[in-house]
Design an enzyme around this catalytic site. Structure first.
Site, PDB file in Angstrom:
ATOM      1  N   GLU A 379      -5.025-124.178 -93.626  1.00 61.46           N
ATOM      2  CA  GLU A 379      -5.823-123.112 -94.258  1.00 61.46           C
ATOM      3  C   GLU A 379      -5.122-122.529 -95.486  1.00 61.46           C
ATOM      4  O   GLU A 379      -5.751-122.314 -96.520  1.00 61.46           O
ATOM      5  CB  GLU A 379      -6.137-121.998 -93.252  1.00 61.46           C
ATOM      6  N   HIS A 468     -14.891-133.478 -94.089  1.00 62.00           N
ATOM      7  CA  HIS A 468     -13.957-133.567 -92.961  1.00 62.00           C
ATOM      8  C   HIS A 468     -13.946-134.965 -92.340  1.00 62.00           C
ATOM      9  O   HIS A 468     -13.240-135.203 -91.368  1.00 62.00           O
ATOM     10  CB  HIS A 468     -14.315-132.551 -91.874  1.00 62.00           C
TER      11      HIS A 468
HETATM   12  C1  L5Q Z   1     -11.898-127.786 -89.865  1.00 60.63           C
HETATM   13  C2  L5Q Z   1     -10.484-125.884 -89.830  1.00 60.63           C
HETATM   14  C3  L5Q Z   1      -9.694-125.885 -88.566  1.00 60.63           C
HETATM   15  N1  L5Q Z   1     -11.749-126.472 -89.683  1.00 60.63           N
HETATM   16  N2  L5Q Z   1     -13.447-129.585 -89.366  1.00 60.63           N
HETATM   17  C4  L5Q Z   1     -16.882-128.510 -89.758  1.00 60.63           C
HETATM   18  O1  L5Q Z   1     -14.798-129.777 -89.315  1.00 60.63           O
HETATM   19  C5  L5Q Z   1     -15.419-128.649 -89.671  1.00 60.63           C
HETATM   20  C6  L5Q Z   1     -14.447-127.705 -89.919  1.00 60.63           C
HETATM   21  C7  L5Q Z   1     -13.241-128.347 -89.708  1.00 60.63           C
HETATM   22  F1  L5Q Z   1      -9.074-124.762 -88.449  1.00 60.63           F
HETATM   23  F2  L5Q Z   1     -10.441-126.039 -87.476  1.00 60.63           F
HETATM   24  F3  L5Q Z   1      -8.818-126.895 -88.579  1.00 60.63           F
HETATM   25  O2  L5Q Z   1     -10.967-128.493 -90.166  1.00 60.63           O
HETATM   26 ZN    ZN Z   2     -10.202-127.413 -94.257  1.00 60.40          ZN
END
Ligand code: L5Q
Ligand code: ZN
Ligand code: CA
Length: 785
Positions: A379, A468
């Site tokens: 993030e 993703h």
């Molecule tokens: C993702 C960030 C995390 N989210 N993967 C739709 O598919 C979707 C969002 C994510 F914190 F979960 F890693 O990576």
């Molecule tokens: Zn991401």
């Protein structure tokens, strides 16, 4: 504390003179009279205490600061007795009148039964800053000691006690002095008049202005002393301090971290790195962000989501600072704000352009998402990307945005052979799985090669062109790069970071990322370096660009990491050729397959660059057969009447034999698989429409009507493009082939996939007798076969 034992009046007098006026040649008669009175007072205490008294002196002011002994023969039972005792001893402290110079400010009884009375020195009713006396008595009321500070000079100074300026002027002056003029809200903003002795020993009437806020960049809990007659700032002190908090993370691990202590409360703020961690208190309203700065009374923190968001943000900050000398995501020390407990059961985390936001998860798909260092790294890296290449979040540039966030998150987490993302917070009841796999993207249904690139729609439903999903391709390129012999994780990280921050732009696609990483490797390691060759081949192996020149072909191994029986690659397909490398003297390669019925197993290992050997193992790890020819002779094993089950193949270099330029070829044939043409297992997608009424009705139950079955599938999945029920009352149950409930949803969720083992999956909505919502739409299904 320095104590002076007084055994006789004579000794006492000597000590007094030397302590009181060590450098004075002539002692004035008024002073002598005062001293005589002090000695008389002490003599009485000494007698009453049978010579067991002890006295420590405030030498600057020539008054005691600690007197142990019987201060009075009166019993001390209540406040007014205590003032009488102080009056009795006024000569000792060189007071004119205890009743007019002391004000009782507190009275307390402790665990030993001791009572104590605390007095503030006052001058014409105004507190004299820093001067308090405490009188103590034991459980029977016998006085035992008096200690503290009293300034005998104040009463002689004729200090004007009527302020020329009003308090608000002094407060404004104090805010200006402490650079807090723009702060909107203060936790403490008050002032009081006090007598203050400045560092030139001048007594003044000042406003003691107290300002406490968490809105400033630096911890702020100030006392500012502003002269009440001319508004000059006499002194300023910041009482906020850096503290070290301790607590437990999401997974129950103990850790310590920087906090801020300000006016008796601790805040989840790290002022050395400029990190602040907040709670949304389960609100999903973005307008209320960042929410409330987390605070705690004892600096022991039990909110695991908060502890991890804070400690992992610090680890991410340190990674960027130490590895790349980058000060925060903007390179300029921007505050890293994290908000935990966003919404209820929220199964995601994200960077919203201003800060990090973490859901708590629903407890079955996810636990609080800040509980994983790679997720926090992912993030915060989105913020780094936004302030550098600023990759547009759609199609290939979006997949690169996701991939670079995964790569940096993985580098920061830095686990041996750990190419999984989010494994620590994903499906707590399933071990070994993860949100994504960088080394084996296909295990999660994501492509690992351009041949399998998913052309998904550039819509929210299509995950903006599968950002993703297609991230699997550049992720696999990075793994290929790191796993090339001679390449370290650290150097691979330098190449990726330099590519991101120096060469990539908002519309960079996979080919641009390839060029950027090759150029970054050239800058860092030279144009003919191992790194340049390796990164070029790493991209070629996922179908982006051609391999490096030099005729040696790709040196990346599509089946690594498969160095142990537990990480064996497979199941491999009967009759198919597998080309791979024994890339180092310690490398061994494992493959696995399953036979469907009794029959013979034939293995052949050919095109050997060096002396490699071949072994066949059963499922419990016992060698069934081996082939150990010398030099580059091919190896083969024929094992007849093998019963149905799982088998493993091991390839090892004899005596450290290896080659990073020539691949060996492995071919296995075995029973129970349709004549060598069997497909490798993968996810297959179908469109489907299962919808509840919108809105659904009360006491609704659609039973098994939304059931999807794929004969022979190992797993099946449903894609919900939307889901909304009355939270906590109306439920969607996801059931497997046995009708067992595997997941339960309630409330609102944005698009998601749900997967169960076996060939059948059912979505069942059950509602109660009031309040309706929109229900759900299932628009896609998938099977793994
Ligand atoms: C993702 C960030 C995390 N989210 N993967 C739709 O598919 C979707 C969002 C994510 F914190 F979960 F890693 O990576
Ligand atoms: Zn991401
Ligand atoms: Ca309802």
């Amino acid at each position: 504390m320095k104590m002076v034992k007084l055994t006789s009046v004579a000794v006492m007098a000597t000590l007094l003179i030397s302590a009181v006026a060590p450098s004075a040649n002539a002692v004035e008669s008024t002073d002598l009279a005062k001293k005589a009175a002090q000695m008389k007072s002490l003599e009485k205490i000494s007698n009453d205490s049978k010579g067991k008294e002890e006295v420590s002196w405030n030498e600057e002011k020539s008054v005691p600061k600690f007197v142990v002994g019987e201060i009075s023969n009166k019993k001390l039972k209540q406040a007014k007795d205590s003032l009488q005792v102080m009056e009795e001893n006024k000569a000792l402290f060189d007071m004119k009148s205890a009743s007019s110079e002391l004000k009782l400010i507190s009275e307390s009884k402790d665990d030993l039964g001791f009572t104590s009375f605390k007095y503030q020195q006052v001058y014409q009713g105004i507190p004299v800053y820093g001067n308090e006396l405490i009188l103590h008595a034991d459980k029977d009321g016998n006085t035992t000691s008096v200690n503290g500070y009293y300034d005998p000079e104040v009463k002689e100074k004729k200090i004007r006690t009527k302020a020329k300026y009003l308090a608000d002027k002094a407060i404004a002056k104090a805010k200006k002095e402490t650079k807090l003029s723009d702060v909107k809200s203060f936790d403490i903003e008050n002032s009081k008049l006090v007598i203050y002795e400045d560092n030139k020993k001048k007594h003044r009437l000042v406003y003691q202005v107290t300002l406490s806020t968490v809105e400033s960049n630096e911890p702020a809990y100030f006392d500012v002393f502003v002269d009440a007659q001319n508004l000059k700032v006499v002194h300023s002190v910041n009482k906020a301090t850096h503290a070290t908090g301790t607590g437990k993370g999401v997974l129950g691990d103990n850790k310590s971290f920087n906090t801020l202590s300000s006016s008796g409360t601790y805040y989840l703020q790290d002022s050395t790195r400029n990190l602040k961690t907040y709670t949304a208190r389960n609100s999903a309203n973005e307008n209320l962000l960042p929410g409330t700065l987390l605070s705690d009374s004892d600096n022991y923190w039990t909110d695991g989501a908060a502890v991890d968001a804070h400690t992992y943000a610090a680890e991410v900050y340190d990674y960027y600072k130490t590895k790349f000398n980058r000060n925060s995501f903007d390179g300029n020390g921007a505050a890293i704000k994290s908000t935990v407990h966003f919404g209820r059961n929220f199964n995601n985390a994200y960077w919203n352009g201003a800060q990090m936001i973490y859901g708590d998860g629903d407890g079955s798909t996810f636990v609080p998402l800040s509980g994983a260092l790679d997720v926090v790294g992912h993030e915060i890296t989105h913020a780094v990307i936004e302030r550098s290449a600023n990759l547009v979040y759609e199609n290939q540039s979006g997949a690169l945005n996701e991939s670079f966030a995964d790569v940096l998150g993985n580098l920061i987490e830095d686990r041996d052979n750990g190419w999984l993302l989010g494994e620590d917070i994903y499906t707590p009841s399933v071990s070994g799985d993860a949100l994504r796999s960088m080394s084996n993207p296909e295990s999660q249904g994501d492509p690992a090669h351009m041949d399998d690139y998913k052309n998904l729609p550039n819509t929210r439903e299509g995950d903006w062109g599968g950002v993703h999903t297609n991230s699997g391709i550049p992720n696999k390129a990075f793994v290929n790069f790191v796993e090339t012999s001679g390449i370290t994780r650290d150097n691979a990280g330098k190449v990726w970071y330099r590519a991101l921050t120096s060469y990539m732009t908002s519309r960079s696609d996979f080919d641009d990322a390839r060029n950027a990483t090759i150029q970054a490797a050239t800058d860092l390691f030279g144009s003919s370096s191992t790194e340049v060759t390796a990164v070029t081949n790493a991209w070629a192996a996922v179908g982006v660009g051609s391999p490096a020149d030099g005729g040696s072909g790709p040196t990346t191994d599509a089946y690594e990491s498969n160095d142990s029986i537990s990480t064996a690659y497979g199941p491999i397909t009967s009759g198919k050729d597998y080309s791979a490398y024994i890339g180092s003297s310690s490398d061994v390669d494992w493959f696995k397959f399953s036979t469907g019925s009794t029959g013979s197993i034939n293995l052949s290992l050919s095109n050997l660059p060096a002396d490699y050997d071949l072994y066949l193992y059963n499922a419990s790890g016992t060698v069934l057969s081996n082939s150990e020819n010398g030099n580059t002779s091919s190896e083969s094993i024929s094992y007849s009447s093998a019963s149905a089950g799982t088998y493993y193949v091991k390839i090892a270099g004899y005596n450290g034999a290896k080659s990073t330029s020539q691949a060996y070829k492995l071919n296995a044939t075995f029973a129970g698989s349709s004549s060598g043409s069997e497909q490798e297992s993968k996810w297959n997608y179908e469109t489907k429409s299962f919808e509840t009424p919108h809105p659904y009705s009360n006491n609704y139950n659609n039973g098994n009507s939304h059931t999807y079955t794929k004969a022979g599938a190992q797993k099946v999945a449903l894609h919900f493009s939307s889901l909304e029920t009355e939270s906590g009352y109306d439920f969607v149950y996801i059931k497997d082939k046995n009708g067992s409930v595997k997941e339960t949803y309630s409330g609102s969720k944005s698009a998601f996939w749900v997967i169960v083992d076996g060939d059948t999956i059912t979505s069942n909505l059950v509602t109660d007798s009031s309040v309706n919502a929109n229900g759900y739409v299932i628009d896609q299904v998938a099977y793994f076969k």
